[in-house]
Design a protein around this motif. Sequence first.
Motif, PDB file in Angstrom:
ATOM      1  N   SER A  31       0.833  -1.208   0.000  1.00 43.31           N
ATOM      2  CA  SER A  31       0.000   0.000   0.000  1.00 43.31           C
ATOM      3  C   SER A  31       0.864   1.253   0.000  1.00 43.31           C
ATOM      4  CB  SER A  31      -0.921   0.005   1.228  1.00 43.31           C
ATOM      5  OG  SER A  31      -1.758  -1.118   1.249  1.00 43.31           O
ATOM      6  N   ARG A  32       1.924   1.230   0.790  1.00 48.01           N
ATOM      7  CA  ARG A  32       2.812   2.390   0.871  1.00 48.01           C
ATOM      8  C   ARG A  32       3.548   2.619  -0.447  1.00 48.01           C
ATOM      9  NH1 ARG A  32       5.758   1.145   6.572  1.00 48.01           N
ATOM     10  NH2 ARG A  32       7.119   2.837   5.845  1.00 48.01           N
ATOM     11  N   ILE A  33       4.015   1.535  -1.074  1.00 47.31           N
ATOM     12  CA  ILE A  33       4.720   1.671  -2.349  1.00 47.31           C
ATOM     13  C   ILE A  33       3.772   2.179  -3.428  1.00 47.31           C
ATOM     14  CG2 ILE A  33       5.900   0.390  -4.168  1.00 47.31           C
ATOM     15  CD1 ILE A  33       6.987  -1.471  -2.006  1.00 47.31           C
ATOM     16  N   MET A 129       7.999  12.449  -0.097  1.00 47.96           N
ATOM     17  CA  MET A 129       6.975  11.417   0.097  1.00 47.96           C
ATOM     18  C   MET A 129       7.581  10.022  -0.031  1.00 47.96           C
ATOM     19  SD  MET A 129       3.820  10.981   0.886  1.00 47.96           S
ATOM     20  CE  MET A 129       2.905  12.473   0.494  1.00 47.96           C
ATOM     21  N   LEU A 130       8.499   9.838  -0.975  1.00 47.21           N
ATOM     22  CA  LEU A 130       9.164   8.537  -1.109  1.00 47.21           C
ATOM     23  C   LEU A 130       9.986   8.200   0.129  1.00 47.21           C
ATOM     24  CD1 LEU A 130      10.381   8.636  -4.830  1.00 47.21           C
ATOM     25  CD2 LEU A 130       8.654   7.124  -3.866  1.00 47.21           C
ATOM     26  N   MET A 131      10.659   9.185   0.686  1.00 53.16           N
ATOM     27  CA  MET A 131      11.465   8.942   1.879  1.00 53.16           C
ATOM     28  C   MET A 131      10.592   8.567   3.067  1.00 53.16           C
ATOM     29  SD  MET A 131      14.279  12.007   1.497  1.00 53.16           S
ATOM     30  CE  MET A 131      15.191  11.544   2.951  1.00 53.16           C
ATOM     31  N   VAL A 132       9.407   9.170   3.150  1.00 49.82           N
ATOM     32  CA  VAL A 132       8.523   8.892   4.286  1.00 49.82           C
ATOM     33  C   VAL A 132       7.854   7.530   4.143  1.00 49.82           C
ATOM     34  CG1 VAL A 132       6.445   9.637   5.494  1.00 49.82           C
ATOM     35  CG2 VAL A 132       8.142  11.324   4.788  1.00 49.82           C
ATOM     36  N   LEU A 133       7.285   7.257   2.966  1.00 48.50           N
ATOM     37  CA  LEU A 133       6.498   6.037   2.793  1.00 48.50           C
ATOM     38  C   LEU A 133       7.352   4.815   2.456  1.00 48.50           C
ATOM     39  CD1 LEU A 133       3.369   7.326   0.821  1.00 48.50           C
ATOM     40  CD2 LEU A 133       3.613   6.920   3.274  1.00 48.50           C
ATOM     41  N   VAL A 134       8.383   4.996   1.649  1.00 51.55           N
ATOM     42  CA  VAL A 134       9.179   3.855   1.179  1.00 51.55           C
ATOM     43  C   VAL A 134      10.539   3.795   1.863  1.00 51.55           C
ATOM     44  CG1 VAL A 134      10.160   2.723  -0.859  1.00 51.55           C
ATOM     45  CG2 VAL A 134       8.005   3.950  -1.034  1.00 51.55           C
ATOM     46  N   GLY A 143      11.972  -5.480  -0.749  1.00 53.66           N
ATOM     47  CA  GLY A 143      12.167  -6.459  -1.816  1.00 53.66           C
ATOM     48  C   GLY A 143      11.002  -7.423  -1.942  1.00 53.66           C
ATOM     49  N   HIS A 144      10.507  -7.919  -0.799  1.00 52.97           N
ATOM     50  CA  HIS A 144       9.369  -8.840  -0.838  1.00 52.97           C
ATOM     51  C   HIS A 144       8.111  -8.149  -1.345  1.00 52.97           C
ATOM     52  CE1 HIS A 144      11.293 -11.771   2.294  1.00 52.97           C
ATOM     53  NE2 HIS A 144      11.908 -11.740   1.135  1.00 52.97           N
ATOM     54  N   ALA A 145       7.918  -6.880  -0.945  1.00 48.98           N
ATOM     55  CA  ALA A 145       6.736  -6.151  -1.412  1.00 48.98           C
ATOM     56  C   ALA A 145       6.799  -5.928  -2.922  1.00 48.98           C
ATOM     57  CB  ALA A 145       6.630  -4.817  -0.676  1.00 48.98           C
ATOM     58  N   LEU A 146       7.963  -5.559  -3.429  1.00 49.06           N
ATOM     59  CA  LEU A 146       8.121  -5.377  -4.875  1.00 49.06           C
ATOM     60  C   LEU A 146       7.899  -6.688  -5.615  1.00 49.06           C
ATOM     61  CD1 LEU A 146      11.226  -3.005  -4.976  1.00 49.06           C
ATOM     62  CD2 LEU A 146       8.861  -2.402  -5.475  1.00 49.06           C
ATOM     63  N   ASP A 240      -5.412  -0.575   5.659  1.00 49.96           N
ATOM     64  CA  ASP A 240      -4.954  -0.271   4.304  1.00 49.96           C
ATOM     65  C   ASP A 240      -6.084   0.298   3.459  1.00 49.96           C
ATOM     66  OD1 ASP A 240      -2.109  -1.400   4.237  1.00 49.96           O
ATOM     67  OD2 ASP A 240      -3.219  -3.115   4.989  1.00 49.96           O
ATOM     68  N   ALA A 241      -7.291  -0.199   3.676  1.00 46.28           N
ATOM     69  CA  ALA A 241      -8.439   0.335   2.937  1.00 46.28           C
ATOM     70  C   ALA A 241      -8.672   1.805   3.273  1.00 46.28           C
ATOM     71  CB  ALA A 241      -9.688  -0.491   3.254  1.00 46.28           C
ATOM     72  N   VAL A 242      -8.585   2.143   4.552  1.00 45.64           N
ATOM     73  CA  VAL A 242      -8.748   3.544   4.966  1.00 45.64           C
ATOM     74  C   VAL A 242      -7.643   4.404   4.372  1.00 45.64           C
ATOM     75  CG1 VAL A 242      -8.769   5.111   6.947  1.00 45.64           C
ATOM     76  CG2 VAL A 242      -9.962   2.912   7.087  1.00 45.64           C
ATOM     77  N   PHE A 243      -6.413   3.898   4.423  1.00 46.49           N
ATOM     78  CA  PHE A 243      -5.262   4.625   3.866  1.00 46.49           C
ATOM     79  C   PHE A 243      -5.454   4.848   2.369  1.00 46.49           C
ATOM     80  CE2 PHE A 243      -1.029   4.368   1.843  1.00 46.49           C
ATOM     81  CZ  PHE A 243      -0.463   5.518   2.378  1.00 46.49           C
ATOM     82  N   THR A 244      -5.948   3.841   1.657  1.00 46.22           N
ATOM     83  CA  THR A 244      -6.167   3.962   0.219  1.00 46.22           C
ATOM     84  C   THR A 244      -7.251   4.984  -0.091  1.00 46.22           C
ATOM     85  OG1 THR A 244      -5.510   1.649  -0.088  1.00 46.22           O
ATOM     86  CG2 THR A 244      -6.748   2.687  -1.867  1.00 46.22           C
ATOM     87  N   VAL A 245      -8.340   4.955   0.676  1.00 42.56           N
ATOM     88  CA  VAL A 245      -9.441   5.898   0.446  1.00 42.56           C
ATOM     89  C   VAL A 245      -8.990   7.329   0.697  1.00 42.56           C
ATOM     90  CG1 VAL A 245     -11.703   6.640   1.276  1.00 42.56           C
ATOM     91  CG2 VAL A 245     -11.255   4.202   0.907  1.00 42.56           C
ATOM     92  N   VAL A 246      -8.277   7.545   1.796  1.00 46.97           N
ATOM     93  CA  VAL A 246      -7.792   8.892   2.113  1.00 46.97           C
ATOM     94  C   VAL A 246      -6.828   9.383   1.036  1.00 46.97           C
ATOM     95  CG1 VAL A 246      -6.455  10.248   3.759  1.00 46.97           C
ATOM     96  CG2 VAL A 246      -8.156   8.618   4.589  1.00 46.97           C
ATOM     97  N   SER A 247      -5.924   8.509   0.602  1.00 48.01           N
ATOM     98  CA  SER A 247      -4.973   8.879  -0.447  1.00 48.01           C
ATOM     99  C   SER A 247      -5.694   9.222  -1.735  1.00 48.01           C
ATOM    100  CB  SER A 247      -3.980   7.734  -0.684  1.00 48.01           C
ATOM    101  OG  SER A 247      -3.269   7.422   0.492  1.00 48.01           O
ATOM    102  N   ALA A 248      -6.715   8.437  -2.092  1.00 44.98           N
ATOM    103  CA  ALA A 248      -7.468   8.699  -3.314  1.00 44.98           C
ATOM    104  C   ALA A 248      -8.211  10.032  -3.234  1.00 44.98           C
ATOM    105  CB  ALA A 248      -8.449   7.557  -3.574  1.00 44.98           C
TER     106      ALA A 248
END
Length: 265
Positions: A31-33, A129-134, A143-146, A240-248
């Motif tokens: 979700s973060r990536i 944003m990349l430094m904070v989330l990733v 690596g596993h997430a990618l 993750d669903a809440v995070f996705t909705v807020v991001s969207a």
Amino acid sequence: MGHLVSSGPKVLVSADTVSANSVLDGLDPRSRIAAALAFAILIVSLKSLTVLALGFGLSVATLLATRLPVKATLRRMAAMDSFIVFMLVLLPFTVPGEALFFLFGFPFTFEGLLRAVEIGLKANAVILMLMVLVGTLEPVTLGHALHRLKTPETLVHLLMFTVRYISVLHQEYQRLRAAMKVRSFRLRNSLHTYKSIGYLVGMMLVRSVDRSERILAAMKCRGFNGAIPLLGAMRFSARDAVFTVVSALLAVTLVVLEWKIGAAY
């Protein structure tokens, strides 16, 4: 695969204070990536300086919300700025437009200044944003997430091995430099110095190849077949669903503001 990177650098950004933070903990790394990638694509596509400033403010707000060390994070972002500062300084003198003043006969244009500010806002918003989330993800987790996001395994292997063995190569370089200093070598503007540096680089390459062959043999002895053994399951949760909705919602807000400001002009 996990033991190969366990002794390397933990994260890009020190997250000592993140252990007490509940904002990022518990989120699926995928979700973060995905959020960081979508944010980068959105910011790069924007044109309005007002909306870009809001996007940069969103990155700063995310940094503050996650309670990462602000000074250390901004210091690393400033290191990135040092690579583009020359381009930003030259843009007002190279982009045609209305000249504000002249410096040594070269016009400093208003359009070039706006372009420099636009690029600076985009670069800093995306990197922050990349430094904070990733950047706070451990290399193994990243690596596993990618891998679960269907990134080619070869690229994932390169990432994980690079993170692990940068420190090893740095130690090898330090040993070679110490050996040169013991032999009274000093950096000077001379042919001998250039030759010595060339020998140093060549020796680093030779030793790197030799070490990589030993590592490959050791991995094969341990049954490595080119696949990444996943150490744990990753599952999307309600968080993750809440995070996705807020991001969207935030992304849609930026798009609407961009459209309204563009329509106003």
